[in-house]
Design a protein around this motif. Structure first.
Motif, mmCIF file in Angstrom:
data_model
loop_
_atom_site.group_PDB
_atom_site.id
_atom_site.type_symbol
_atom_site.label_atom_id
_atom_site.label_comp_id
_atom_site.label_asym_id
_atom_site.label_seq_id
_atom_site.Cartn_x
_atom_site.Cartn_y
_atom_site.Cartn_z
ATOM 1 N N THR A 61 0.819 -1.205 0.000
ATOM 2 C CA THR A 61 0.000 0.000 0.000
ATOM 3 C C THR A 61 0.852 1.254 0.000
ATOM 4 O O THR A 61 0.511 2.253 -0.632
ATOM 5 N N SER A 62 1.992 1.201 0.697
ATOM 6 C CA SER A 62 2.846 2.376 0.820
ATOM 7 C C SER A 62 4.074 2.327 -0.078
ATOM 8 O O SER A 62 4.736 3.346 -0.265
ATOM 9 N N ALA A 63 4.389 1.152 -0.634
ATOM 10 C CA ALA A 63 5.592 1.034 -1.464
ATOM 11 C C ALA A 63 5.537 -0.246 -2.284
ATOM 12 O O ALA A 63 4.813 -1.188 -1.964
ATOM 13 N N VAL A 64 6.337 -0.252 -3.354
ATOM 14 C CA VAL A 64 6.633 -1.468 -4.103
ATOM 15 C C VAL A 64 8.026 -1.918 -3.691
ATOM 16 O O VAL A 64 8.968 -1.120 -3.714
ATOM 17 N N LYS A 65 8.139 -3.167 -3.291
ATOM 18 C CA LYS A 65 9.436 -3.720 -2.888
ATOM 19 C C LYS A 65 9.817 -4.836 -3.847
ATOM 20 O O LYS A 65 9.007 -5.697 -4.171
#
Length: 497
Positions: free
Chosen positions: A11-15
């Motif tokens: 939700t807050s980042a693509v890893k």
């Protein structure tokens, strides 16, 4: 050297994780994501942002590990569940994606319950909750009818991302199970649900398996990243399913305890199972098996809240200093972690947290330990539901914030009455996605063998008999708090503003 890439669309980042054939992490990168938040429970993202962030993270990987440009053999995906991406006949996005934490769909959930009644569980094995995809479809249908009339299909976040990278549009069972339009045990869309709520079955994408190869990178994307366009792309799984793979939850009796902002108890299932109490039943990323899952809404968040109030300018280590010297029960103090309501087993948005039994001799460390015990008691309610349904739970793999403190790991072993295991290198859903890619590429004869090679356990914590007995008695008191305070909290709700 060959590598696989595991891509976790959060939700807050693509890893992105780069892993070699021995399960060693050779590179990792992330790119942040924005979320549109507005009154009324609106939580949305622009799907194009997912694509741009993923390409950016993959470029970072190639820059930091240059040989990856020619050595990535396969890639797969983990993704945030439930989010609605609506597409028109040209597969163009019709509106921003409604995310899992978008809560404007209470009326639609009630419509589902009243329309289906007890048949809802028969057709989907899950309750109707605001986070699921079907309520979002019904919300768009009711509030944006012109737009809904243009929609010809819907997908979930990682599936749209994969479509943009490959040109192939599919969904797989572990994510489809979270739509409320899919029957997990049958591994098929529920025509009964679609017909009952007037959702065209044709909108539901083709189902493939998590380890199925769905294509290769489109040339333009491969060029932007700086890699070959013959990289094999595999379907992947929902974030919880991939998290289970990344924690090694692949056999009966194995359970995952994940304590982040919320808390999850996820237990491996080899067959259909009926569990009361609003527990979720979803497909695993491993084919032909499932998992049951209970959720504590404010798990790690409760401890963060306690730190913000009790030790705003200190570290967690300072706040928790000495908790191991406090006996079980925090000297007669109970905490219920209902700061944001509760999910399992109550599904109650009005209930709120309590400290029960506080007296003048309680210190900050007592309050802190009571919060940790309360979080663990809440998670144990899900474990209790599983055991009441006949499950044997002997091993719990603990990840997230609950695995960072040895005293908390021992507390989990005592309250869960099970062996609790920590991991050597905790990578979560992105490692699960890499495991799917490795299995798809044939790096081992089975996905189980890939897991055993990639996931390494670190330390075991065994239940202490006298602590188990004490906590069992306190847990019975803990369970009374909800019953005694639910009506009071509902009455107090009007004063919250």
């Amino acid at each position: 050297m060959s590598y696989v890439a595991g891509i976790d669309l959060g939700t807050s980042a693509v890893k992105v994780l780069l892993v070699d054939k021995h399960g060693n992490v050779k590179g990792e990168a992330s790119s942040p994501l924005d979320m549109h938040v507005a009154a009324g429970g609106v939580r949305e993202q622009n799907p194009d942002q997912w694509v741009d962030a993923t390409i950016e993270a993959l470029k970072k990987i190639v820059e930091s590990v240059p040989e990856a440009a020619t050595s990535i053999e396969g890639m797969s995906f983990s993704g945030q569940m439930h989010g609605l991406v609506l597409l028109d006949e040209k597969r163009q996005v019709l509106r921003p994606a409604m995310l899992w934490n978008d809560t404007r769909t209470s009326a639609e959930c009630e419509l589902i319950r009243t329309t289906l009644g007890e048949e809802l569980y028969t057709y989907t094995k899950n309750p109707a909750l605001e986070g699921f995809t079907l309520p979002k479809l019904l919300w768009v249908k009711a509030h944006e009818p012109d737009l809904f009339s243009k929609a010809t299909s819907f997908v979930l976040p990682k599936d749209y991302l994969r479509y943009r990278l490959t040109g192939a549009l599919h969904m797989e069972p572990s994510d489809a199970a979270g739509t409320l339009l899919f029957h997990p045990a049958k591994k098929a869309w529920s025509h009964e649900m679609c017909h009952a709520l007037d959702i065209p079955v044709s909108m539901c994408p083709e189902i493939v398996l998590s380890t199925d190869e769905v294509g290769t990178l489109v040339r333009d994307v491969a060029t932007q990243i700086g890699v070959s366009n013959d990289i094999k792309v595999f379907a992947g799984g929902a974030d919880n399913a991939c998290g289970a793979l990344g924690a090694g939850i692949i056999a009966p009796g194995e359970t995952l305890c994940s304590i982040g902002t919320s808390g999850v108890i996820l237990s491996y299932e080899e067959q259909d199972i009926d569990v009361d109490g609003g527990v979720h039943f979803f497909n695993h990323a491993k084919d032909n098996v499932f998992y049951t899952m209970g959720v504590t809404l404010a798990a790690g968040y409760s401890l963060q809240w306690a730190k913000d109030q009790l030790a705003p300018n200190e570290s967690f280590e300072a706040l928790l200093d000495g908790i191991e010297t406090i006996p079980p029960g925090s000297r007669g103090l109970l905490f219920t972690p209902f700061l944001n309501g509760e999910r399992t087993p109550y599904s109650d948005a009005s209930i709120r947290a309590s400290w029960i039994g506080m007296d003048a001799e309680h210190t900050r460390v007592h309050l802190a330990k009571a919060v940790m015990e309360g979080i663990t008691f809440s998670l144990n309610e899900s474990l209790q539901l599983f055991r009441q349904a006949g499950k044997t739970i002997n091993t719990v793999v603990s990840i997230g914030g609950g695995a960072k403190n040895p005293a908390w790991l021992q507390m989990q072993a005592d309250i869960f009455n099970a062996t609790v295991v920590s991991l050597e290198n905790e990578q979560g859903p992105s490692l699960g996605a890499a495991i799917i890619a490795a299995a798809g590429c044939g790096w081992a004869p089975s996905i189980d063998m890939v897991v055993k090679k990639f996931v390494r356990r670190k330390q075991e914590f065994h239940p202490v008999k006298e602590n188990v007995e004490t906590y069992q008695n306190i847990f019975q008191l803990y369970q009374q708090v909800y019953k005694q305070t639910a009506e009071m909290c509902e009455s107090l709700a009007v004063y919250r503003g």
